[in-house]
Design a protein around this motif. Structure first.
Motif, PDB file in Angstrom:
ATOM      1  N   LEU A 183     -19.849  -5.176  -2.829  1.00  0.00           N
ATOM      2  CA  LEU A 183     -18.527  -5.772  -2.605  1.00  0.00           C
ATOM      3  C   LEU A 183     -17.451  -4.915  -3.266  1.00  0.00           C
ATOM      4  O   LEU A 183     -16.433  -4.576  -2.661  1.00  0.00           O
TER       5      LEU A 183
ATOM      6  N   LEU B 286     -20.001  -3.699   2.960  1.00  0.00           N
ATOM      7  CA  LEU B 286     -20.178  -5.134   3.177  1.00  0.00           C
ATOM      8  C   LEU B 286     -21.640  -5.549   3.125  1.00  0.00           C
ATOM      9  O   LEU B 286     -22.487  -4.987   3.830  1.00  0.00           O
TER      10      LEU B 286
ATOM     11  N   ASN C 232     -16.312 -11.851   3.123  1.00  0.00           N
ATOM     12  CA  ASN C 232     -16.559 -10.509   2.569  1.00  0.00           C
ATOM     13  C   ASN C 232     -17.916  -9.920   2.957  1.00  0.00           C
ATOM     14  O   ASN C 232     -18.370  -8.964   2.337  1.00  0.00           O
TER      15      ASN C 232
ATOM     16  N   GLN D  30     -10.971  -7.641   1.352  1.00  0.00           N
ATOM     17  CA  GLN D  30     -11.263  -8.930   0.688  1.00  0.00           C
ATOM     18  C   GLN D  30     -12.453  -8.787  -0.257  1.00  0.00           C
ATOM     19  O   GLN D  30     -12.472  -9.358  -1.341  1.00  0.00           O
ATOM     20  N   ALA D  31     -13.446  -8.000   0.165  1.00  0.00           N
ATOM     21  CA  ALA D  31     -14.610  -7.777  -0.706  1.00  0.00           C
ATOM     22  C   ALA D  31     -14.171  -7.102  -2.000  1.00  0.00           C
ATOM     23  O   ALA D  31     -14.547  -7.509  -3.103  1.00  0.00           O
TER      24      ALA D  31
END
Ligand code: ADP
Ligand code: GLC
Length: 483
Positions: A391, A396, A422, A457-458
Protein backbone atom coordinates in the motif's frame (compact mmCIF):
# COMPACT_ATOMS: atom_id res chain seq x y z
CA UNK A 1 8.30 6.43 32.58
CA UNK A 2 7.37 2.78 32.10
CA UNK A 3 10.10 0.15 32.27
CA UNK A 4 9.38 -2.72 29.92
CA UNK A 5 11.36 -5.83 29.10
CA UNK A 6 10.59 -6.93 25.56
CA UNK A 7 11.56 -10.52 24.75
CA UNK A 8 11.41 -12.19 21.37
CA UNK A 9 13.27 -14.62 19.16
CA UNK A 10 14.12 -12.37 16.21
CA UNK A 11 14.82 -8.72 15.62
CA UNK A 12 15.65 -6.96 12.35
CA UNK A 13 18.26 -6.08 11.23
CA UNK A 14 20.15 -8.57 13.42
CA UNK A 15 17.88 -11.54 12.69
CA UNK A 16 14.71 -11.96 10.66
CA UNK A 17 12.75 -14.85 9.18
CA UNK A 18 9.46 -12.97 8.79
CA UNK A 19 7.24 -10.28 10.22
CA UNK A 20 8.18 -10.98 13.84
CA UNK A 21 11.68 -9.72 13.04
CA UNK A 22 10.22 -6.56 11.55
CA UNK A 23 8.14 -5.98 14.68
CA UNK A 24 11.19 -6.56 16.90
CA UNK A 25 13.13 -4.04 14.86
CA UNK A 26 10.50 -1.32 14.89
CA UNK A 27 8.13 -1.48 17.86
CA UNK A 28 10.67 -1.06 20.69
CA UNK A 29 12.06 2.04 18.96
CA UNK A 30 8.58 3.47 18.45
CA UNK A 31 7.79 2.90 22.13
CA UNK A 32 11.05 4.53 23.17
CA UNK A 33 10.04 7.55 21.14
CA UNK A 34 6.96 7.81 23.32
CA UNK A 35 9.31 8.13 26.28
CA UNK A 36 9.26 4.63 27.76
CA UNK A 37 12.30 2.68 28.92
CA UNK A 38 12.11 -0.39 26.69
CA UNK A 39 14.88 -2.98 26.78
CA UNK A 40 14.94 -5.92 24.43
CA UNK A 41 16.29 -9.40 25.12
CA UNK A 42 16.94 -11.42 21.97
CA UNK A 43 19.24 -14.34 21.14
CA UNK A 44 22.35 -13.52 19.18
CA UNK A 45 22.55 -15.82 16.16
CA UNK A 46 25.99 -14.66 15.18
CA UNK A 47 25.33 -12.63 12.06
CA UNK A 48 25.49 -10.05 10.62
CA UNK A 49 28.58 -8.83 12.41
CA UNK A 50 28.18 -5.88 14.66
CA UNK A 51 31.48 -4.01 14.75
CA UNK A 52 31.39 -3.12 18.36
CA UNK A 53 29.82 -5.52 20.79
CA UNK A 54 30.66 -5.62 24.44
CA UNK A 55 30.24 -8.32 27.03
CA UNK A 56 28.09 -7.02 29.89
CA UNK A 57 27.65 -9.96 32.21
CA UNK A 58 27.15 -13.68 32.50
CA UNK A 59 23.93 -15.15 33.83
CA UNK A 60 23.76 -18.52 35.53
CA UNK A 61 20.69 -20.25 34.25
CA UNK A 62 18.64 -21.74 37.12
CA UNK A 63 18.44 -25.56 37.33
CA UNK A 64 21.17 -25.98 34.73
CA UNK A 65 24.93 -25.86 34.56
CA UNK A 66 24.54 -23.31 31.79
CA UNK A 67 25.96 -19.84 31.87
CA UNK A 68 24.78 -17.47 29.17
CA UNK A 69 26.23 -14.10 28.32
CA UNK A 70 24.62 -10.75 27.72
CA UNK A 71 26.27 -8.47 25.19
CA UNK A 72 25.33 -5.07 23.88
CA UNK A 73 26.27 -3.15 20.74
CA UNK A 74 27.73 0.31 21.22
CA UNK A 75 24.99 1.90 19.14
CA UNK A 76 22.15 -0.10 20.74
CA UNK A 77 22.58 -0.11 24.52
CA UNK A 78 18.87 -0.92 24.85
CA UNK A 79 19.24 -4.39 23.28
CA UNK A 80 20.54 -7.26 25.36
CA UNK A 81 21.89 -9.90 22.99
CA UNK A 82 21.81 -13.31 24.61
CA UNK A 83 24.87 -15.30 23.64
CA UNK A 84 25.11 -19.03 24.10
CA UNK A 85 26.93 -20.18 21.04
CA UNK A 86 26.17 -23.91 21.34
CA UNK A 87 22.46 -23.08 21.03
CA UNK A 88 22.22 -20.04 18.84
CA UNK A 89 25.24 -19.68 16.58
CA UNK A 90 24.47 -22.33 13.99
CA UNK A 91 24.16 -22.62 10.23
CA UNK A 92 20.47 -22.35 9.43
CA UNK A 93 17.61 -20.21 10.67
CA UNK A 94 16.75 -19.41 14.29
CA UNK A 95 14.28 -22.30 14.23
CA UNK A 96 15.46 -24.77 11.62
CA UNK A 97 18.54 -26.36 10.10
CA UNK A 98 19.58 -25.74 6.52
CA UNK A 99 17.37 -28.67 5.39
CA UNK A 100 14.29 -26.98 6.80
CA UNK A 101 13.84 -29.27 9.82
CA UNK A 102 13.18 -27.84 13.28
CA UNK A 103 16.22 -27.99 15.54
CA UNK A 104 15.52 -30.99 17.79
CA UNK A 105 16.68 -29.08 20.87
CA UNK A 106 14.35 -26.09 20.27
CA UNK A 107 12.62 -26.51 23.65
CA UNK A 108 15.96 -26.24 25.44
CA UNK A 109 17.21 -23.43 23.24
CA UNK A 110 14.18 -21.28 23.90
CA UNK A 111 13.78 -22.36 27.52
CA UNK A 112 17.22 -20.85 28.06
CA UNK A 113 16.01 -17.53 26.62
CA UNK A 114 12.93 -17.73 28.88
CA UNK A 115 14.93 -18.53 32.02
CA UNK A 116 17.32 -15.65 31.42
CA UNK A 117 14.37 -13.32 30.78
CA UNK A 118 12.95 -14.27 34.17
CA UNK A 119 16.27 -13.50 35.87
CA UNK A 120 16.17 -10.05 34.28
CA UNK A 121 12.49 -9.58 35.04
CA UNK A 122 13.10 -10.33 38.72
CA UNK A 123 16.00 -7.91 38.92
CA UNK A 124 18.41 -10.74 39.75
CA UNK A 125 21.01 -9.76 37.16
CA UNK A 126 22.70 -7.34 39.50
CA UNK A 127 25.15 -5.81 37.05
CA UNK A 128 22.22 -4.50 34.99
CA UNK A 129 20.72 -2.81 38.03
CA UNK A 130 17.31 -2.67 36.37
CA UNK A 131 13.91 -4.18 36.94
CA UNK A 132 10.95 -3.86 34.59
CA UNK A 133 7.34 -3.02 35.53
CA UNK A 134 6.09 -5.19 32.71
CA UNK A 135 7.41 -7.99 30.53
CA UNK A 136 6.10 -8.07 26.95
CA UNK A 137 6.74 -11.40 25.25
CA UNK A 138 6.00 -12.70 21.75
CA UNK A 139 5.01 -16.08 20.29
CA UNK A 140 5.70 -19.55 21.64
CA UNK A 141 9.47 -19.10 21.83
CA UNK A 142 8.91 -16.84 24.84
CA UNK A 143 5.78 -18.57 26.11
CA UNK A 144 7.30 -19.99 29.30
CA UNK A 145 8.08 -16.53 30.67
CA UNK A 146 4.56 -15.68 31.95
CA UNK A 147 4.33 -19.19 33.40
CA UNK A 148 7.72 -19.06 35.14
CA UNK A 149 6.81 -15.65 36.55
CA UNK A 150 3.55 -17.07 37.84
CA UNK A 151 5.58 -19.77 39.61
CA UNK A 152 7.63 -16.99 41.24
CA UNK A 153 4.46 -15.50 42.78
CA UNK A 154 3.52 -18.88 44.16
CA UNK A 155 6.69 -18.87 46.26
CA UNK A 156 6.04 -15.32 47.39
CA UNK A 157 8.26 -13.33 45.03
CA UNK A 158 6.60 -10.28 43.53
CA UNK A 159 6.84 -10.16 39.75
CA UNK A 160 6.26 -7.69 36.92
CA UNK A 161 3.04 -7.74 34.91
CA UNK A 162 3.00 -9.84 31.74
CA UNK A 163 1.67 -9.34 28.22
CA UNK A 164 1.82 -12.08 25.59
CA UNK A 165 1.41 -11.14 21.93
CA UNK A 166 0.29 -13.82 19.49
CA UNK A 167 1.90 -13.31 16.09
CA UNK A 168 0.79 -16.67 14.76
CA UNK A 169 -1.39 -19.18 16.60
CA UNK A 170 -0.30 -21.97 14.25
CA UNK A 171 3.09 -22.34 15.94
CA UNK A 172 2.30 -23.61 19.43
CA UNK A 173 5.63 -24.95 20.70
CA UNK A 174 4.23 -28.41 21.51
CA UNK A 175 6.50 -31.14 22.84
CA UNK A 176 6.10 -34.54 24.52
CA UNK A 177 5.32 -34.27 28.25
CA UNK A 178 8.77 -35.69 29.08
CA UNK A 179 10.08 -32.24 28.20
CA UNK A 180 8.88 -30.97 31.61
CA UNK A 181 11.49 -33.00 33.48
CA UNK A 182 14.12 -31.95 31.00
CA UNK A 183 13.27 -28.27 31.50
CA UNK A 184 12.78 -28.60 35.29
CA UNK A 185 9.14 -27.61 35.11
CA UNK A 186 6.63 -28.83 37.70
CA UNK A 187 4.18 -31.50 36.56
CA UNK A 188 1.40 -30.14 38.74
CA UNK A 189 0.24 -27.68 36.07
CA UNK A 190 0.13 -30.28 33.32
CA UNK A 191 -3.66 -30.41 32.94
CA UNK A 192 -6.26 -28.91 30.61
CA UNK A 193 -6.45 -25.65 32.54
CA UNK A 194 -2.67 -25.38 32.61
CA UNK A 195 0.17 -26.21 30.28
CA UNK A 196 -1.32 -29.29 28.65
CA UNK A 197 -2.61 -29.16 25.08
CA UNK A 198 -4.10 -32.40 23.74
CA UNK A 199 -1.58 -34.53 25.60
CA UNK A 200 1.44 -32.40 24.82
CA UNK A 201 3.23 -29.68 26.74
CA UNK A 202 2.75 -26.37 24.91
CA UNK A 203 4.81 -23.22 25.37
CA UNK A 204 2.04 -21.22 23.72
CA UNK A 205 -0.70 -22.66 25.91
CA UNK A 206 1.37 -21.83 29.00
CA UNK A 207 1.50 -18.20 27.87
CA UNK A 208 -2.20 -18.04 27.04
CA UNK A 209 -3.13 -19.37 30.46
CA UNK A 210 -0.66 -17.54 32.70
CA UNK A 211 -0.11 -14.16 31.04
CA UNK A 212 -1.96 -11.23 32.66
CA UNK A 213 -3.00 -9.88 29.29
CA UNK A 214 -3.07 -11.21 25.73
CA UNK A 215 -2.90 -9.42 22.45
CA UNK A 216 -2.58 -10.23 18.80
CA UNK A 217 -1.54 -8.28 15.75
CA UNK A 218 -4.87 -7.20 14.27
CA UNK A 219 -8.41 -6.68 15.56
CA UNK A 220 -9.69 -9.08 12.91
CA UNK A 221 -7.40 -11.92 13.97
CA UNK A 222 -8.31 -11.28 17.63
CA UNK A 223 -11.92 -12.11 16.71
CA UNK A 224 -11.08 -14.97 14.36
CA UNK A 225 -8.96 -16.95 16.82
CA UNK A 226 -11.96 -17.28 19.08
CA UNK A 227 -13.72 -19.33 16.40
CA UNK A 228 -13.44 -23.01 15.49
CA UNK A 229 -12.22 -22.13 12.01
CA UNK A 230 -9.14 -20.18 13.15
CA UNK A 231 -8.62 -21.11 16.82
CA UNK A 232 -6.27 -24.04 16.09
CA UNK A 233 -7.66 -25.95 19.07
CA UNK A 234 -7.20 -23.00 21.44
CA UNK A 235 -10.49 -21.20 20.69
CA UNK A 236 -12.16 -22.29 23.92
CA UNK A 237 -9.39 -20.83 26.05
CA UNK A 238 -9.30 -17.67 23.95
CA UNK A 239 -13.06 -17.22 24.31
CA UNK A 240 -12.67 -17.62 28.05
CA UNK A 241 -9.97 -14.95 28.07
CA UNK A 242 -11.71 -12.66 25.57
CA UNK A 243 -11.89 -9.88 28.18
CA UNK A 244 -8.09 -9.79 28.34
CA UNK A 245 -7.47 -10.18 24.60
CA UNK A 246 -7.02 -7.25 22.25
CA UNK A 247 -5.88 -6.73 18.66
CA UNK A 248 -3.36 -4.05 17.73
CA UNK A 249 -2.33 -3.71 14.11
CA UNK A 250 1.39 -3.74 13.25
CA UNK A 251 2.85 -0.76 11.42
CA UNK A 252 5.22 0.11 8.60
CA UNK A 253 8.75 1.05 9.59
CA UNK A 254 9.10 4.06 7.30
CA UNK A 255 12.80 4.37 8.06
CA UNK A 256 13.24 1.15 6.06
CA UNK A 257 10.17 1.02 3.86
CA UNK A 258 9.69 4.35 2.14
CA UNK A 259 9.55 4.84 -1.65
CA UNK A 260 10.88 8.39 -1.26
CA UNK A 261 14.16 7.26 0.31
CA UNK A 262 14.54 3.47 0.00
CA UNK A 263 18.28 2.94 -0.73
CA UNK A 264 17.59 -0.37 -2.50
CA UNK A 265 15.55 1.29 -5.26
CA UNK A 266 16.92 2.50 -8.60
CA UNK A 267 14.52 5.50 -8.49
CA UNK A 268 12.36 7.20 -5.88
CA UNK A 269 8.77 8.38 -6.00
CA UNK A 270 5.77 9.56 -4.02
CA UNK A 271 2.00 9.64 -4.39
CA UNK A 272 1.87 12.79 -6.53
CA UNK A 273 4.68 11.75 -8.87
CA UNK A 274 4.90 8.08 -9.80
CA UNK A 275 7.45 8.39 -12.61
CA UNK A 276 10.07 6.77 -10.39
CA UNK A 277 7.78 3.80 -9.84
CA UNK A 278 7.81 3.12 -13.58
CA UNK A 279 11.59 3.22 -13.56
CA UNK A 280 11.57 0.70 -10.72
CA UNK A 281 9.32 -1.53 -12.82
CA UNK A 282 11.59 -1.44 -15.87
CA UNK A 283 14.64 -2.05 -13.71
CA UNK A 284 12.94 -4.98 -11.98
CA UNK A 285 11.93 -6.53 -15.30
CA UNK A 286 15.47 -6.23 -16.62
CA UNK A 287 17.15 -7.54 -13.51
CA UNK A 288 14.84 -10.58 -13.34
CA UNK A 289 14.99 -11.39 -17.03
CA UNK A 290 11.36 -10.43 -17.67
CA UNK A 291 10.46 -8.81 -20.99
CA UNK A 292 10.81 -5.03 -20.67
CA UNK A 293 7.28 -3.82 -21.20
CA UNK A 294 5.90 -0.89 -19.29
CA UNK A 295 2.29 -1.63 -20.18
CA UNK A 296 2.21 -5.29 -19.13
CA UNK A 297 0.52 -6.03 -15.78
CA UNK A 298 3.26 -7.15 -13.37
CA UNK A 299 2.32 -9.03 -10.19
CA UNK A 300 4.71 -9.45 -7.28
CA UNK A 301 4.79 -11.85 -4.34
CA UNK A 302 7.22 -12.16 -1.42
CA UNK A 303 6.42 -14.92 0.96
CA UNK A 304 7.29 -17.88 3.07
CA UNK A 305 6.26 -20.69 0.73
CA UNK A 306 3.84 -22.55 2.97
CA UNK A 307 0.16 -23.43 2.81
CA UNK A 308 -0.82 -20.55 5.14
CA UNK A 309 0.26 -18.08 2.47
CA UNK A 310 -1.89 -19.66 -0.27
CA UNK A 311 1.07 -20.42 -2.52
CA UNK A 312 -0.76 -23.54 -3.75
CA UNK A 313 -3.60 -21.29 -5.00
CA UNK A 314 -1.06 -19.11 -6.77
CA UNK A 315 0.45 -22.19 -8.42
CA UNK A 316 -3.03 -23.18 -9.60
CA UNK A 317 -3.71 -19.85 -11.31
CA UNK A 318 -0.22 -19.01 -12.58
CA UNK A 319 -0.48 -20.76 -15.99
CA UNK A 320 -3.72 -18.91 -16.67
CA UNK A 321 -2.31 -15.51 -15.65
CA UNK A 322 0.81 -15.98 -17.77
CA UNK A 323 -1.24 -17.14 -20.72
CA UNK A 324 -3.25 -13.92 -20.48
CA UNK A 325 -0.04 -11.96 -20.90
CA UNK A 326 0.63 -10.96 -17.29
CA UNK A 327 4.08 -11.11 -15.72
CA UNK A 328 4.76 -12.46 -12.23
CA UNK A 329 7.80 -12.05 -9.95
CA UNK A 330 7.98 -14.31 -6.90
CA UNK A 331 10.56 -14.26 -4.09
CA UNK A 332 10.33 -16.79 -1.31
CA UNK A 333 11.53 -19.89 0.41
CA UNK A 334 9.86 -22.64 2.36
CA UNK A 335 8.53 -26.06 1.50
CA UNK A 336 10.71 -27.79 -1.05
CA UNK A 337 7.71 -29.02 -3.05
CA UNK A 338 6.46 -25.47 -3.66
CA UNK A 339 9.97 -24.24 -4.43
CA UNK A 340 10.39 -26.96 -7.06
CA UNK A 341 6.99 -26.42 -8.69
CA UNK A 342 7.60 -22.69 -8.94
CA UNK A 343 11.01 -23.23 -10.49
CA UNK A 344 9.60 -25.69 -13.04
CA UNK A 345 6.92 -23.21 -14.07
CA UNK A 346 9.48 -20.40 -14.33
CA UNK A 347 11.66 -22.54 -16.61
CA UNK A 348 8.61 -23.15 -18.81
CA UNK A 349 7.75 -19.43 -19.03
CA UNK A 350 10.97 -17.47 -19.51
CA UNK A 351 10.48 -13.72 -19.73
CA UNK A 352 7.04 -13.96 -18.08
CA UNK A 353 7.56 -15.62 -14.71
CA UNK A 354 10.59 -14.92 -12.51
CA UNK A 355 11.11 -17.02 -9.38
CA UNK A 356 13.87 -16.42 -6.87
CA UNK A 357 14.22 -18.93 -4.06
CA UNK A 358 15.94 -17.61 -0.94
CA UNK A 359 15.81 -14.67 1.43
CA UNK A 360 16.78 -11.40 -0.22
CA UNK A 361 15.97 -8.13 1.55
CA UNK A 362 17.05 -5.93 -1.35
CA UNK A 363 15.00 -7.81 -3.95
CA UNK A 364 12.01 -7.70 -1.59
CA UNK A 365 12.16 -3.90 -1.66
CA UNK A 366 12.59 -3.83 -5.44
CA UNK A 367 9.58 -6.11 -5.99
CA UNK A 368 7.44 -3.99 -3.66
CA UNK A 369 8.33 -0.91 -5.72
CA UNK A 370 8.48 -2.38 -9.23
CA UNK A 371 5.34 -4.53 -9.31
CA UNK A 372 1.93 -3.09 -10.21
CA UNK A 373 0.01 -5.33 -7.82
CA UNK A 374 0.94 -7.67 -4.97
CA UNK A 375 -0.42 -11.17 -4.38
CA UNK A 376 -1.25 -12.16 -0.81
CA UNK A 377 -3.91 -14.87 -0.86
CA UNK A 378 -3.17 -16.12 2.68
CA UNK A 379 -5.65 -18.62 4.14
CA UNK A 380 -5.18 -16.82 7.45
CA UNK A 381 -2.98 -13.83 8.24
CA UNK A 382 -2.58 -12.54 11.79
CA UNK A 383 -1.50 -9.15 10.48
CA UNK A 384 0.73 -9.33 7.43
CA UNK A 385 3.29 -6.69 6.69
CA UNK A 386 3.76 -7.08 2.96
CA UNK A 387 0.28 -5.82 2.09
CA UNK A 388 1.03 -2.69 4.14
CA UNK A 389 4.42 -2.21 2.44
CA UNK A 390 2.58 -2.66 -0.88
CA UNK A 391 0.00 0.00 0.00
CA UNK A 392 2.76 2.37 1.00
CA UNK A 393 4.58 1.72 -2.30
CA UNK A 394 1.47 2.19 -4.46
CA UNK A 395 1.47 -1.50 -5.41
CA UNK A 396 -2.14 -2.55 -5.05
CA UNK A 397 -2.57 -5.66 -2.90
CA UNK A 398 -4.79 -8.57 -3.98
CA UNK A 399 -5.74 -10.35 -0.76
CA UNK A 400 -8.02 -12.92 0.82
CA UNK A 401 -10.49 -11.37 3.28
CA UNK A 402 -8.92 -12.55 6.53
CA UNK A 403 -7.20 -11.25 9.68
CA UNK A 404 -4.98 -8.23 9.18
CA UNK A 405 -5.50 -8.32 5.42
CA UNK A 406 -9.21 -7.63 5.89
CA UNK A 407 -8.35 -4.86 8.36
CA UNK A 408 -6.07 -3.00 5.95
CA UNK A 409 -7.27 -3.60 2.38
CA UNK A 410 -10.55 -2.16 1.05
CA UNK A 411 -11.83 -3.58 -2.23
CA UNK A 412 -11.91 -1.38 -5.33
CA UNK A 413 -15.61 -2.20 -5.73
CA UNK A 414 -16.55 -1.27 -2.16
CA UNK A 415 -18.30 1.96 -3.06
CA UNK A 416 -19.61 2.47 0.46
CA UNK A 417 -15.99 3.14 1.40
CA UNK A 418 -15.17 5.12 -1.71
CA UNK A 419 -12.19 7.08 -0.37
CA UNK A 420 -10.60 4.12 1.42
CA UNK A 421 -10.56 1.75 -1.57
CA UNK A 422 -6.97 0.59 -2.03
CA UNK A 423 -6.82 -2.95 -3.44
CA UNK A 424 -8.69 -6.12 -4.34
CA UNK A 425 -10.24 -8.51 -1.86
CA UNK A 426 -11.76 -11.96 -2.38
CA UNK A 427 -13.78 -13.72 0.25
CA UNK A 428 -13.29 -17.46 -0.28
CA UNK A 429 -9.83 -19.01 -0.01
CA UNK A 430 -10.02 -20.78 -3.34
CA UNK A 431 -7.99 -20.41 -6.52
CA UNK A 432 -11.09 -19.55 -8.60
CA UNK A 433 -11.80 -16.59 -6.32
CA UNK A 434 -8.16 -15.53 -6.47
CA UNK A 435 -8.26 -15.68 -10.27
CA UNK A 436 -11.39 -13.53 -10.41
CA UNK A 437 -9.78 -10.93 -8.13
CA UNK A 438 -6.64 -10.79 -10.29
CA UNK A 439 -8.78 -10.40 -13.42
CA UNK A 440 -10.70 -7.55 -11.81
CA UNK A 441 -7.39 -5.90 -10.92
CA UNK A 442 -6.07 -6.38 -14.46
CA UNK A 443 -9.22 -4.74 -15.85
CA UNK A 444 -8.82 -1.67 -13.62
CA UNK A 445 -5.13 -1.54 -14.58
CA UNK A 446 -6.30 -0.91 -18.16
CA UNK A 447 -7.96 2.31 -16.90
CA UNK A 448 -4.98 4.45 -15.85
CA UNK A 449 -7.00 7.16 -14.10
CA UNK A 450 -8.95 4.70 -11.97
CA UNK A 451 -5.77 2.75 -11.15
CA UNK A 452 -3.94 5.91 -10.20
CA UNK A 453 -6.73 6.98 -7.87
CA UNK A 454 -6.52 3.66 -6.04
CA UNK A 455 -2.74 3.99 -5.84
CA UNK A 456 -3.04 7.44 -4.34
CA UNK A 457 -5.58 6.26 -1.80
CA UNK A 458 -3.33 3.33 -0.91
CA UNK A 459 -0.34 5.60 -0.44
CA UNK A 460 -2.33 8.09 1.63
CA UNK A 461 -3.13 5.45 4.28
CA UNK A 462 -1.45 5.85 7.64
CA UNK A 463 0.06 2.60 8.88
CA UNK A 464 2.62 4.16 11.15
CA UNK A 465 4.22 2.43 14.10
CA UNK A 466 3.59 5.57 16.20
CA UNK A 467 -0.08 4.75 16.08
CA UNK A 468 0.44 1.11 17.15
CA UNK A 469 3.02 2.04 19.77
CA UNK A 470 0.53 4.42 21.34
CA UNK A 471 -2.02 1.61 21.51
CA UNK A 472 0.53 -0.68 23.20
CA UNK A 473 1.50 2.06 25.63
CA UNK A 474 -2.14 2.53 26.59
CA UNK A 475 -2.48 -1.23 27.01
CA UNK A 476 0.62 -1.33 29.27
CA UNK A 477 -0.96 1.37 31.43
CA UNK A 478 -4.27 -0.48 31.62
CA UNK A 479 -2.52 -3.70 32.69
CA UNK A 480 -0.51 -1.91 35.36
CA UNK A 481 -3.57 -0.05 36.65
CA UNK A 482 -5.23 -3.34 37.58
CA UNK A 483 -5.10 -4.43 41.19
P1 ADP B 1 5.11 -13.67 8.06
O1 ADP B 1 5.70 -13.06 9.26
O2 ADP B 1 3.95 -14.56 8.35
O3 ADP B 1 6.10 -14.35 7.18
P2 ADP B 1 4.57 -10.91 7.23
O4 ADP B 1 3.88 -10.37 6.03
O5 ADP B 1 4.14 -10.37 8.53
O6 ADP B 1 4.47 -12.49 7.16
O7 ADP B 1 6.12 -10.57 7.16
C1 ADP B 1 7.02 -11.14 6.27
C2 ADP B 1 8.28 -10.30 6.28
O8 ADP B 1 9.35 -11.11 5.80
C3 ADP B 1 8.22 -9.12 5.34
O9 ADP B 1 9.09 -8.11 5.79
C4 ADP B 1 8.73 -9.71 4.04
O10 ADP B 1 9.22 -8.75 3.15
C5 ADP B 1 9.82 -10.61 4.55
N1 ADP B 1 10.11 -11.75 3.68
C6 ADP B 1 9.42 -12.91 3.56
N2 ADP B 1 10.03 -13.74 2.70
C7 ADP B 1 11.12 -13.08 2.25
C8 ADP B 1 12.18 -13.41 1.34
N3 ADP B 1 12.21 -14.57 0.72
N4 ADP B 1 13.15 -12.49 1.13
C9 ADP B 1 13.12 -11.30 1.77
N5 ADP B 1 12.16 -10.94 2.63
C10 ADP B 1 11.18 -11.80 2.88
C1 GLC C 1 3.45 -13.58 12.01
C2 GLC C 1 2.20 -13.53 11.14
C3 GLC C 1 2.10 -12.25 10.33
C4 GLC C 1 2.44 -11.04 11.17
C5 GLC C 1 3.81 -11.23 11.81
C6 GLC C 1 4.22 -10.04 12.67
O1 GLC C 1 4.55 -14.07 11.33
O2 GLC C 1 2.13 -14.65 10.28
O3 GLC C 1 0.78 -12.12 9.83
O4 GLC C 1 2.43 -9.88 10.38
O5 GLC C 1 3.78 -12.35 12.63
O6 GLC C 1 3.28 -9.77 13.68
Amino acid sequence: MLQVLFVLSEMAPYSKTGGLGDVGGALPLALQQLGDDIRVLVPWYGRPDLDEMHWICSVNVPYTQESAEIWIATNRPDVYFLRYSAYYEREGSPYQNAQGQDWPDNPRRFALLNRVAVELAQGRVSSLNWRPDLVHVHDWQTGLIPYLLDLETRVGSPRPATLFTIHNLAYQGRFPPTIMADLHLPREDFHWQGTELYGTFSFMKAALVYSDQLSTVSPGYAREIQTDAFGMGLQGLLQQRAGQLSGILNGVDTAHWNPRTDPYLPAHYHARNLVGKNQCKIHLQQSLGLESQEEVFLLGMISRLIEQKGIDMVLDVLPDLLQRGMQVAILGSGEKLYEARLQELAAAHPGRLAVRIGFDEELAHRIEAGADAFLMPSRFEPCGLNQMYSLHYGTLPIVHHTGGLADTVVDADDLARDHERNGFVFSVAHSDALLQAVLRAAAVFQQPAAWRQLQQQAMAGNYSWEHSALAYQQLYHRILARP
